[in-house]
Design an enzyme around this catalytic site. Structure first.
Site, PDB file in Angstrom:
ATOM      1  N   SER A  97      73.063  35.622  13.773  1.00 23.69           N
ATOM      2  CA  SER A  97      72.759  37.059  13.221  1.00 23.69           C
ATOM      3  C   SER A  97      72.311  35.913  12.426  1.00 23.69           C
ATOM      4  CB  SER A  97      73.846  38.012  12.629  1.00 23.69           C
ATOM      5  OG  SER A  97      72.576  38.617  11.731  1.00 23.69           O
ATOM      6  N   ALA A 114      78.170  34.108  10.618  1.00 26.43           N
ATOM      7  CA  ALA A 114      78.326  33.709  11.654  1.00 26.43           C
ATOM      8  C   ALA A 114      79.343  34.000  13.178  1.00 26.43           C
ATOM      9  CB  ALA A 114      78.616  32.072  12.160  1.00 26.43           C
ATOM     10  N   ALA A 115      79.851  35.837  12.956  1.00 22.67           N
ATOM     11  CA  ALA A 115      80.202  36.284  13.827  1.00 22.67           C
ATOM     12  C   ALA A 115      79.535  37.172  14.542  1.00 22.67           C
ATOM     13  CB  ALA A 115      81.774  37.039  12.612  1.00 22.67           C
ATOM     14  N   CYS A 116      78.318  37.100  14.248  1.00 18.82           N
ATOM     15  CA  CYS A 116      77.364  38.492  14.485  1.00 18.82           C
ATOM     16  C   CYS A 116      76.405  38.198  15.278  1.00 18.82           C
ATOM     17  CB  CYS A 116      76.760  39.276  13.474  1.00 18.82           C
ATOM     18  SG  CYS A 116      77.934  40.351  12.497  1.00 18.82           S
ATOM     19  N   LEU A 117      76.649  38.410  16.520  1.00 19.53           N
ATOM     20  CA  LEU A 117      75.411  38.025  18.058  1.00 19.53           C
ATOM     21  C   LEU A 117      74.333  39.022  17.793  1.00 19.53           C
ATOM     22  CD1 LEU A 117      77.610  36.167  20.198  1.00 19.53           C
ATOM     23  CD2 LEU A 117      76.069  35.180  18.750  1.00 19.53           C
TER      24      LEU A 117
END
Length: 150
Positions: free
Chosen positions: A130, A140-143
């Protein structure tokens, strides 16, 4: 650099307390050297809020409203802010620095997300990291799965 196969665990749908207890047990055993790096996938049996290890429930959560709406509260074994879970597919990764994960939260998430993206590609799910901003900081933790046209 140590190279090891990850362990994959799908624990299905569980309540908030059991979900965090499983994460904590995996973490404890990994830190003792008793289990390999682990990717776990799971879901939540009811709407839940997982609080970071050091968050203050009294200052940040409206307990009465959560109770009225049937939202479970649970504390994560890790830090960070509260996360609301509802109808979602969740993952946790337990791995230690001895496996050459970069230092720093964003760098570590970005590094680990590359493996998740590769795994999703194997399942023929197109996803990307994301570019959304969380409190003006990149996450960076969100896909984000890419929607397929039918």
């Amino acid at each position: 650099m140590q190279i090891a196969a990850y362990r994959f665990i799908n624990t299905g749908i569980q309540d908030a307390a059991l979900n965090m207890a499983i994460d904590e047990a995996i973490l404890i055993h990994h830190l003792k050297g008793e289990s390999p790096p682990t990717l776990r996938v799971f879901r939540w049996s009811q709407p839940s809020i997982s609080l970071g290890r050091f968050q203050s429930v009294e200052r940040e959560i409206e307990l009465d409203i959560c109770q009225q709406r049937g939202v479970a509260l649970v504390r994560r074994p890790t830090g960070g802010r509260a996360v609301y879970h509802r109808d979602e597919f969740t993952y946790s990764i337990v791995i230690s620095k001895r496996y050459s994960v970069p230092s720093g939260i964003v760098a570590a998430y970005t590094y680990l997300a590359q493996g998740l993206l590769a795994a999703l590609r194997l399942l023929e799910v197109q996803a990307e990291i994301s570019d959304e901003r969380v409190n003006k900081h990149p996450s960076a933790a969100c896909l984000l799965p890419q929607r397929r046209q039918i």
